[in-house]
Design a protein around this motif. Structure first.
Motif, PDB file in Angstrom:
ATOM      1  N   VAL A  24       1.116   5.980  -3.798  1.00 51.44           N
ATOM      2  CA  VAL A  24       1.128   5.541  -2.637  1.00 51.44           C
ATOM      3  C   VAL A  24       1.710   6.380  -1.473  1.00 51.44           C
ATOM      4  CG1 VAL A  24       1.535   3.640  -0.970  1.00 51.44           C
ATOM      5  CG2 VAL A  24       1.157   3.053  -3.291  1.00 51.44           C
ATOM      6  N   TYR A  26      -0.795  -0.786  -6.895  1.00 48.20           N
ATOM      7  CA  TYR A  26      -1.219   0.051  -5.728  1.00 48.20           C
ATOM      8  C   TYR A  26      -1.279  -0.461  -4.443  1.00 48.20           C
ATOM      9  CZ  TYR A  26      -3.894   4.159  -3.900  1.00 48.20           C
ATOM     10  OH  TYR A  26      -4.248   5.071  -2.843  1.00 48.20           O
ATOM     11  N   ARG A  84       1.268  -0.065  -0.487  1.00 48.24           N
ATOM     12  CA  ARG A  84       0.859   0.224   0.703  1.00 48.24           C
ATOM     13  C   ARG A  84       1.316  -0.926   1.775  1.00 48.24           C
ATOM     14  NH1 ARG A  84      -3.496   3.341   2.387  1.00 48.24           N
ATOM     15  NH2 ARG A  84      -4.248   4.843   0.508  1.00 48.24           N
ATOM     16  N   ASP A 101      -0.338   9.373  -0.270  1.00 54.12           N
ATOM     17  CA  ASP A 101      -1.455   8.927   0.653  1.00 54.12           C
ATOM     18  C   ASP A 101      -0.485   8.726   2.126  1.00 54.12           C
ATOM     19  OD1 ASP A 101      -3.174   8.322  -1.165  1.00 54.12           O
ATOM     20  OD2 ASP A 101      -2.986   6.281  -1.462  1.00 54.12           O
ATOM     21  N   GLU A 102       0.631   8.189   2.122  1.00 54.09           N
ATOM     22  CA  GLU A 102       1.345   8.287   3.375  1.00 54.09           C
ATOM     23  C   GLU A 102       1.755   9.838   4.021  1.00 54.09           C
ATOM     24  OE1 GLU A 102       3.814   6.273   6.290  1.00 54.09           O
ATOM     25  OE2 GLU A 102       2.033   5.886   5.003  1.00 54.09           O
ATOM     26  N   GLU A 156      -0.223  12.004   3.475  1.00 52.58           N
ATOM     27  CA  GLU A 156      -1.502  12.456   4.014  1.00 52.58           C
ATOM     28  C   GLU A 156      -1.885  11.896   5.399  1.00 52.58           C
ATOM     29  OE1 GLU A 156      -6.230  12.612   2.511  1.00 52.58           O
ATOM     30  OE2 GLU A 156      -4.731  11.861   1.150  1.00 52.58           O
ATOM     31  N   ARG A 157      -1.513  10.552   5.509  1.00 50.34           N
ATOM     32  CA  ARG A 157      -1.926   9.980   6.705  1.00 50.34           C
ATOM     33  C   ARG A 157      -0.999  10.470   7.847  1.00 50.34           C
ATOM     34  NH1 ARG A 157       0.564   6.510   9.896  1.00 50.34           N
ATOM     35  NH2 ARG A 157       2.556   6.638   8.561  1.00 50.34           N
TER      36      ARG A 157
END
Length: 469
Positions: free
Chosen positions: A145, A73, A77, A148-149, A151-152
């Motif tokens: 991952v 994980y 990133r 998350d990207e 969301e960023r």
């Protein structure tokens, strides 16, 4: 003895280095991961073109964990960030390029996961369903991952940017010029046509940064180009290139092959009737000696321009065909000398054109004076691989000085020759074979080997410009 001892020390040194490297790079069955002792590290080989930027051939970073799942994980990133830095160094900045990189990563993961699932299923008689089984196999690590990207991007650049990013990654849209270079490489066209296609694709990208697009959007673009008074042929050429590119993307599954091509089947606003004032004009026969006389009287001697006009006037050849003539392209058969045109705009342009009796002395003079193997020497070649471009510009200056308007170009001399043939009663297919046009009808156009060099010579001699010497 000293030599043997030195070899022994070197051997032990290389053994220890390789042993340490092997320990450092202990395989763990996961891409971009390595194990040192009990700690996992992220690892990426730096592409050759980016090594000066990073100052090293490999990137390493401790993941500070002994847990494989957690290591995967965290590595996801870090690897994504390193790849983004590489793309930034290469100049590929922005959401679209990052999305394409993520698309590759997730595609590779899906393939890897599928293999692992199939192996597990064969071994256990069922697919992995329990959480610890999925964790042990390391399935879907980059998918986590990726969430998350997205969301960023959502919080840093807004919901529209996140949606566009997600659409590209999932294959719902494609940055327009992603495969433009591959498409151009697949084309079998002359450099000038390739340059036109590049320009058309630039217009496409400016209008539609991502594909696919709706047919109604293309129709609106066509209407806007029409309101800008662009020629219908220009608009159709642009749309034709876009249609071909879209079809190429569909054939290779970069876009949905089952979707209708949005650049197909459009209607164009009917323009007003053509006016003679707008059409390219042929020079009158007695205009040609005026052009040659003006070229010969230029303050700065221009042998090539004079020769180009004369050859065009007595053959109907295109400007670029004349500019590409080499000394070895002057041949003779059955007592008749001729231009052997082996480099032309089209298949019909590849032909043999007898040298008019009025040109024989000029051709001999050009052959003798040639400094680089060309009949018209020392002409610069443009980026489109054209030798006749500068001649065309010098002809334009000459034309302007004689009071001719923009309807008259070098190609107008070719029109003059066609007019002479028609008024002399030359058959269409015979004239077409000499000037390099497609012949009509299957019998002559497809099966006939063409006229003899003697027949062509008789037709060429019909061109009469009595005041030309």
């Amino acid at each position: 003895m000293r030599k043997t001892a030195l070899k022994s020390r070197l051997f032990r040194f290389h053994f220890e280095v390789n042993h340490r490297m092997a320990k450092w790079k202990k395989p763990v069955g996961r891409p971009f991961l390595a194990l040192r002792g009990h700690t996992y590290y992220a690892r990426l080989t730096v592409p050759t073109d980016a090594r000066d930027y990073f100052g090293k051939t490999e990137l390493w970073q401790s993941l500070k964990t002994k847990n494989l799942r957690e290591a995967e994980y965290r590595a996801g990133r870090i690897i994504a960030e390193w790849k983004a830095q590489i793309e930034t160094f290469r100049g590929n900045i922005g959401i679209a390029h990052k999305a394409l990189e993520w698309r590759k990563v997730l595609d590779e993961e899906r393939k890897k996961d599928q293999i692992l699932i199939e192996q597990f299923t064969r071994q256990h008689g069922r697919p992995p369903t329990l959480a610890h089984e999925i964790d042990d196999l390391g399935l879907g690590t980059y998918s986590l991952v990726y969430g998350d990207e997205v969301e960023r991007i959502y919080f840093e650049q807004g919901p529209e940017a996140a949606a566009r990013f997600d659409d590209i990654v999932k294959g719902n849209s494609l940055p327009t010029l992603t495969y433009a270079e591959d498409y151009k490489a697949s084309l079998k066209v002359i450099p000038r046509t390739l340059q036109q296609r590049e320009t058309h694709l630039d217009y496409l990208n400016q209008r539609f940064p991502t594909l696919p697009v709706r047919r109604s959007e293309v129709a609106r673009w066509i209407i806007e180009m029409e309101t800008q008074n662009l020629a219908e042929a220009t608009i159709k050429a642009r749309i034709g290139t876009c249609r071909g590119y879209f079809e190429y993307l569909q054939r290779l599954d970069h876009l949905n092959p089952d979707e209708a091509n949005p650049f197909e089947g459009h209607k164009y606003t009917r323009r007003k009737k053509a006016s003679k004032q707008d059409l390219r004009q042929a020079f009158e026969v007695d205009d040609i000696p005026r052009l040659i006389d003006a070229a010969e009287r230029k303050r700065r001697k221009d042998t090539n321009l004079v020769a180009a006009i004369k050859i065009a006037a007595y053959t109907g050849m295109r400007r670029e065909e004349i500019a590409r003539l080499r000394v070895e392209n002057i041949r003779e058969r059955e007592g008749i000398r001729y231009f052997d045109i082996i480099d032309a705009k089209s298949k019909a342009g590849l032909r043999e054109v007898p040298i008019h009796s009025e040109l024989l002395a000029l051709v001999d003079k050009l052959i003798k004076a040639s400094s680089d193997g060309y009949l018209l020497p020392d002409e610069k070649i443009t980026k489109n691989d054209e030798r006749g471009d500068a001649i065309g510009k010098r002809f334009k200056t000459l034309r302007d000085g004689l009071g001719f308007d923009s309807r008259y170009v070098f190609h107008s001399i070719r029109k003059t020759v066609s007019t002479i043939f028609e008024r002399a009663g030359v058959n269409h297919n015979e004239a077409a074979e000499i000037v390099g046009h497609e012949k009509t009808g299957m019998t002559y156009g497809l099966y006939s080997a063409g006229m003899s060099i003697l027949q062509k010579s008789k037709i060429i001699e019909m061109i009469s410009l009595k005041t030309l010497h």
